[in-house]
Design an enzyme around this catalytic site. Structure first.
Site, PDB file in Angstrom:
ATOM      1  N   ASN A 244      -0.273 -10.995  17.674  1.00 14.27           N
ATOM      2  CA  ASN A 244      -1.615 -10.568  18.019  1.00 14.27           C
ATOM      3  C   ASN A 244      -2.357 -11.716  18.222  1.00 14.27           C
ATOM      4  OD1 ASN A 244      -4.357  -9.751  18.117  1.00 14.27           O
ATOM      5  ND2 ASN A 244      -4.200  -8.405  16.436  1.00 14.27           N
TER       6      ASN A 244
ATOM      7  N   HIS B 154      -5.623  -5.002  24.633  1.00 10.23           N
ATOM      8  CA  HIS B 154      -5.359  -6.066  23.743  1.00 10.23           C
ATOM      9  C   HIS B 154      -4.019  -5.817  22.946  1.00 10.23           C
ATOM     10  CE1 HIS B 154      -5.716  -8.367  20.184  1.00 10.23           C
ATOM     11  NE2 HIS B 154      -6.035  -7.500  19.370  1.00 10.23           N
TER      12      HIS B 154
ATOM     13  N   CYS C  32     -11.305  -9.850  18.683  1.00 10.03           N
ATOM     14  CA  CYS C  32     -10.078  -9.298  19.658  1.00 10.03           C
ATOM     15  C   CYS C  32     -10.860  -8.705  20.866  1.00 10.03           C
ATOM     16  CB  CYS C  32      -9.233  -8.206  19.091  1.00 10.03           C
ATOM     17  SG  CYS C  32      -8.491  -9.112  17.649  1.00 10.03           S
TER      18      CYS C  32
HETATM   19  O1  UT7 Z   1      -6.735  -6.944  16.684  1.00 14.36           O
HETATM   20  C1  UT7 Z   1      -7.069  -5.665  16.062  1.00 14.36           C
HETATM   21  C2  UT7 Z   1      -6.907  -5.665  14.556  1.00 14.36           C
HETATM   22  N1  UT7 Z   1      -5.702  -5.432  14.275  1.00 14.36           N
HETATM   23  C3  UT7 Z   1      -5.145  -4.157  14.395  1.00 14.36           C
HETATM   24  O2  UT7 Z   1      -5.106  -3.498  15.433  1.00 14.36           O
HETATM   25  C4  UT7 Z   1      -4.162  -3.808  13.218  1.00 14.36           C
HETATM   26  C5  UT7 Z   1      -4.292  -2.312  13.164  1.00 14.36           C
HETATM   27  N2  UT7 Z   1      -3.451  -1.690  11.810  1.00 14.36           N
HETATM   28  C6  UT7 Z   1      -2.011  -1.920  11.946  1.00 14.36           C
HETATM   29  O3  UT7 Z   1      -1.432  -2.323  12.983  1.00 14.36           O
HETATM   30  C7  UT7 Z   1      -1.360  -1.409  10.754  1.00 14.36           C
HETATM   31  O4  UT7 Z   1      -2.220  -0.814   9.928  1.00 14.36           O
HETATM   32  C8  UT7 Z   1      -0.492  -2.501  10.238  1.00 14.36           C
HETATM   33  C9  UT7 Z   1       0.697  -2.776  10.906  1.00 14.36           C
HETATM   34  C10 UT7 Z   1      -1.449  -3.757   9.850  1.00 14.36           C
HETATM   35  C11 UT7 Z   1       0.137  -1.804   8.916  1.00 14.36           C
HETATM   36  O5  UT7 Z   1       0.969  -0.895   9.085  1.00 14.36           O
HETATM   37  P1  UT7 Z   1       0.854   0.572   8.349  1.00 14.36           P
HETATM   38  O6  UT7 Z   1       1.754   1.376   8.710  1.00 14.36           O
HETATM   39  O7  UT7 Z   1      -0.740   1.165   8.200  1.00 14.36           O
HETATM   40  O8  UT7 Z   1       1.318   0.139   6.985  1.00 14.36           O
HETATM   41  P2  UT7 Z   1       0.526   0.169   5.473  1.00 14.36           P
HETATM   42  O9  UT7 Z   1      -0.384  -0.709   5.371  1.00 14.36           O
HETATM   43  O10 UT7 Z   1       0.295   1.598   4.924  1.00 14.36           O
HETATM   44  O11 UT7 Z   1       1.587  -0.228   4.451  1.00 14.36           O
HETATM   45  C12 UT7 Z   1       2.736   0.691   4.322  1.00 14.36           C
HETATM   46  C13 UT7 Z   1       3.642  -0.237   3.283  1.00 14.36           C
HETATM   47  C14 UT7 Z   1       2.910  -0.533   1.827  1.00 14.36           C
HETATM   48  O12 UT7 Z   1       3.683  -0.329   0.557  1.00 14.36           O
HETATM   49  P3  UT7 Z   1       3.705   0.865  -0.119  1.00 14.36           P
HETATM   50  O13 UT7 Z   1       2.168   0.817  -0.664  1.00 14.36           O
HETATM   51  O14 UT7 Z   1       3.872   1.830   0.891  1.00 14.36           O
HETATM   52  O15 UT7 Z   1       4.754   0.569  -1.151  1.00 14.36           O
HETATM   53  C15 UT7 Z   1       2.717  -2.090   2.079  1.00 14.36           C
HETATM   54  O16 UT7 Z   1       2.514  -2.472   0.853  1.00 14.36           O
HETATM   55  O17 UT7 Z   1       4.315  -1.432   3.585  1.00 14.36           O
HETATM   56  C16 UT7 Z   1       3.977  -2.573   2.890  1.00 14.36           C
HETATM   57  N3  UT7 Z   1       3.981  -3.651   3.599  1.00 14.36           N
HETATM   58  C17 UT7 Z   1       4.707  -4.245   3.892  1.00 14.36           C
HETATM   59  N4  UT7 Z   1       6.011  -4.162   3.687  1.00 14.36           N
HETATM   60  C18 UT7 Z   1       7.021  -5.198   4.469  1.00 14.36           C
HETATM   61  C19 UT7 Z   1       2.596  -4.119   4.048  1.00 14.36           C
HETATM   62  N5  UT7 Z   1       2.917  -5.266   4.926  1.00 14.36           N
HETATM   63  C20 UT7 Z   1       4.314  -5.348   4.851  1.00 14.36           C
HETATM   64  C21 UT7 Z   1       5.244  -6.321   5.395  1.00 14.36           C
HETATM   65  N6  UT7 Z   1       6.431  -6.203   4.980  1.00 14.36           N
HETATM   66  N7  UT7 Z   1       4.907  -7.273   6.299  1.00 14.36           N
END
Ligand code: UT7
Length: 323
Positions: free
Chosen positions: A280, A250, A109
């Site tokens: 993204n 980005h 990225c």
């Molecule tokens: O381009 C550069 C690279 N990428 C980035 O910059 C991404 C950086 N990271 C992020 O943007 C965030 O960490 C994400 C958007 C990827 C994830 O958000 P988060 O607030 O960190 O969520 P999480 O991974 O802590 O997941 C929270 C919950 C989990 O469930 P439990 O364990 O709390 O029951 C996940 O299993 O959300 C669940 N989850 C989803 N639920 C519905 C994960 N993905 C999804 C989904 N839909 N698509």
């Protein structure tokens, strides 16, 4: 460096959050609130070089030059059509830029930013006069469409800029990498297969083919590193954060962008966002955003801009430009 023209292109097929909720257990509310993404463009057959060529033709027309005037093509991508030939050379063939030297840059990225910095170095050295800088991705082919934690995030697209040397316009950059944290964002491992070893047998590399991400680690890295390198580049340019008209980051997550704005104590409206439409698009996100703003007249009264990229590697950087 002066930007003479820009262009962008995204595949016509638009996939909504509701569409994704039919293939993985997710919903519009989760995706919108956690990321800000509403839709993304997904290729139904076009490769990265096709997207790149379309964006480049638009940039060439915008710059009022001909393809033969281009003496270098730098293409940032982590999803090229093939390992050989390089994607920049394939674009060269498609647009008829017969006088260009062509190569790809892979810094995930941060790729477009690093390509722009490379272009500036070639211009400053006098080795080139007119450079086509492209960010192009078909991330859909590196996405595991059964993994809801990543498949909702990414999209396909390309953006391009034509740049030339201009002493009256300042250009300043800072960048860095931390390979020791590379495992937080991985993908497209190529199995080692030769006369001595067949790593297919373990199945390990195949599991690594698709992008895998420790989202929270990347999030933490982004919200600390991006403000830090923006502060550094602004100081290097001899300006203050308040002097900057626009910050083009980005486009990964709207929460990352808001957090950076808050940490810099800058109003959100100086951080334009289009990730709601594109998701993204990795190396393509900054040039797509730049071109959309330029074509809609939103850069008409803008002079000082900071671009910032961050992602896999880990890699990061910020670049100060004047329009
Ligand atoms: O381009 C550069 C690279 N990428 C980035 O910059 C991404 C950086 N990271 C992020 O943007 C965030 O960490 C994400 C958007 C990827 C994830 O958000 P988060 O607030 O960190 O969520 P999480 O991974 O802590 O997941 C929270 C919950 C989990 O469930 P439990 O364990 O709390 O029951 C996940 O299993 O959300 C669940 N989850 C989803 N639920 C519905 C994960 N993905 C999804 C989904 N839909 N698509």
């Amino acid at each position: 460096m002066k930007i003479l023209g820009s262009g962008h292109y995204a595949p016509h097929t638009i996939v909504t959050n509701d569409d994704l909720s039919k293939i993985v257990e997710t919903n519009d509310e989760w995706i919108s609130t956690r990321t800000g993404i509403k839709t993304r463009h997904i290729s139904d057959g076009e490769e990265a070089s096709d997207l790149a060529a379309k964006a480049s033709i638009e940039a060439i027309e915008d710059a009022g030059i001909s393809a033969e005037d281009i003496d270098m093509i730098l293409l940032a991508t982590m999803t090229p059509d093939a390992m050989l030939p390089n994607c920049a050379s394939t674009v060269q063939k498609k647009i008829g830029a017969t006088n260009a030297t062509c190569f790809d840059i892979n810094a995930a990225c941060s790729g477009f930013l690093f390509a722009l910095n490379t272009a500036n170095a070639y211009l400053v050295s006098g080795m080139c006069k007119t450079i086509l800088v492209i960010g192009a991705e078909t991330l859909s082919k590196a996405t595991d469409w059964s993994d809801r934690s990543t498949c909702v995030l990414f999209g396909d697209g390309a953006g391009a800029m034509i740049v030339t040397a201009d002493d009256s316009k300042a250009f300043c950059s800072v960048s860095g990498s931390d390979g020791s944290k590379g495992s937080v964002l991985t993908g497209a491992a190529t199995p080692l297969k030769n006369m001595l070893v067949n790593s297919d047998e373990t199945g390990k590399e195949i599991a690594n083919y698709y992008m895998q991400m420790d989202g929270q680690e990347v999030f933490k890295f982004a919200v600390t590193k991006v403000p830090e390198c923006i502060n550094q580049v602004v100081e290097k340019a001899g300006k203050a954060v308040e002097d900057i008209d626009l910050f083009l980051l980005h486009q990964a997550n709207v929460r990352i962008i808001s957090s950076v704005a808050k940490r810099l104590k800058v109003a959100d409206h100086k951080f334009p966002v289009n990730l709601d439409k594109y998701g993204n698009t990795s190396a393509a996100s900054i040039p797509i955003l730049f071109d959309e703003l330029r074509k809609s007249g939103k850069l008409d009264d803008v002079n000082r801009v900071v671009l910032s990229g961050f992602g896999g590697g880990l890699t990061w950087g910020a670049t100060y430009i004047e329009l």
